[in-house]
Design a protein around this motif. Structure first.
Motif: not given
Length: 402
Positions: A116, A119-120, A144, A148
């Motif tokens: 998390h 990816t953020r 992206e 991801k």
């Protein structure tokens, strides 16, 4: 464990030992859960304003966009994960199986928290590039999405290997046996991933491009490019979503190069009535000279000039002198000509082929209409007629032969 001793002492001070003993473990788990949740909110309360304060002190604003409040919330999720990994085994030290189960679950939660967070940060970085108009050309949103997807798949495999206490290679072997089923289930995602990579690497599409895809009913600007969808806002303000694979498997037109070059083509024909093509008389030529439609050096001899030939020369001179029509371009990708096409049953096509520096749609249509309004008005000056299929009005008002 100090927390366990505190809970035990508190319960024994209030209840008999035989009553207090069964309550120690449930209350310890509840206390650990409360501490973990409190640690999460405490990290948010501390990290968010501290990071905001530090990023404001820097000269650039990249860190403001990347290390935003959402990234700090994702980072704060690591605090309860680490606390649970540290405290829960102590709560079940007398139950070996329970310790093993909770250790695996907390390790899986740590993997989730890390994914998390990564990816953020990745999403914030791409947003920061697009905010500065630096990412649209290279379709960073597609990259992206692909990264991801890879990170999530790797995290999923690691989580399964933790839960089942197997090596990741063994988990991959198990997936290999069901690869056909997985490919069937995720075929759209796989096709979108491959198509998105092709569109990105070949620089075929980017945000803001004007594209036309007849099969998908798209004619407008690209608003968003994702791993499995391309969102296009049509000129009528409707939204069309296209699968990237559609753009690869079928053809589409991209007008962005036209905008970048600054030259948009006009290629339209008018149809001349064959019966109106003839030689001009001296008086007609003199009138055209007087009105400025032809010049002396365009004439081969005083009489016997074909009206269509003089009309073509006039149109070339008119287009050449027009301020919005490009005569030369550094890329040598423009032409200017007035040519006759193959005769048809509807007359002789006379095509005007040229490029204009006006590329905006509304302005381009207005300019094109103005040019052909002038062309239509000049046809009769040369004794020519445009072909037009007879309508009912023409048949009704046709004069009887005398």
């Amino acid at each position: 464990m100090l927390l366990k001793h505190w809970i035990t002492d508190a319960l024994e001070s209030m209840l008999p030992p035989e009553t207090a003993a069964p309550l120690v473990t449930p209350l310890l788990i509840l206390a650990i859960a409360v501490i973990s949740v409190a640690a999460y909110f405490l990290c948010i309360r501390i990290l968010t304003p501290l990071t905001h304060f530090l990023t404001r002190k820097t000269k650039n604003d990249w860190d403001d966009d990347i290390l935003d409040a959402g990234a700090m919330r994702a980072f704060s999720q690591l605090a309860p994960a680490l606390l649970l990994s540290w405290l829960l085994p102590e709560a079940f030290n007398s139950h070996e199986r329970g310790v093993e189960i909770f250790e695996r679950l907390t390790d899986v939660y740590i993997v989730y928290a890390v994914i998390h967070l990564v990816t953020r940060l990745m999403g914030n970085t791409v947003d920061a590039f697009e905010k500065r108009d630096m990412g649209s050309r290279h379709n960073l949103t597609v990259i992206e999405g692909a990264l991801k997807l890879i990170i999530i798949i790797v995290g999923f495999i690691i989580s399964l290997s933790i839960l089942f206490d197997k090596k990741p290679t063994m988990v991959l072997t198990g997936f290999g046996a069901s690869a056909a089923v997985l490919m069937l289930v995720f075929q759209d995602t796989i096709k979108g991933f491959v198509a998105g990579v092709q569109l990105t690497l070949n620089n075929m599409l980017k945000k803001g491009d004007w594209i036309v895809c007849d099969k998908a009913g798209a004619n407008g600007e690209v608003q968003q490019i994702k791993l499995t969808t391309v969102k296009v806002r049509n000129w009528d303000n409707s939204i069309v979503t296209i699968h990237p694979y559609t753009l690869i498997s079928d053809s589409f037109r991209n007008y962005e190069n036209m905008r970048e070059v600054g030259a948009r083509r006009v290629a339209r024909s008018i149809y001349i009535d064959f019966n109106s093509v003839r030689f001009l008389e001296k008086e007609e030529i003199a009138r055209l000279l007087e009105e400025g439609f032809i010049s002396e050096h365009e004439l081969k001899h005083a009489a016997g000039e074909v009206n269509l030939s003089l009309f073509r020369k006039y149109l070339i001179r008119y287009l050449t002198k027009h301020p919005d029509i490009i005569r030369k371009h550094p890329d040598n990708a423009v032409f200017l000509m007035v040519r006759e096409l193959a005769p048809t049953a509807n007359g002789l096509p006379l095509e005007l082929y040229f490029f204009t520096r006006i590329t905006a749609w509304a302005a381009y249509e207005r300019f094109q209409s103005d040019v052909f309004d002038h062309v239509y008005a000049c046809v009769g000056k040369f004794g020519l007629r445009m072909y037009q299929s007879p309508s009912g009005y023409d048949l009704i008002h046709r004069q009887p032969a005398t």
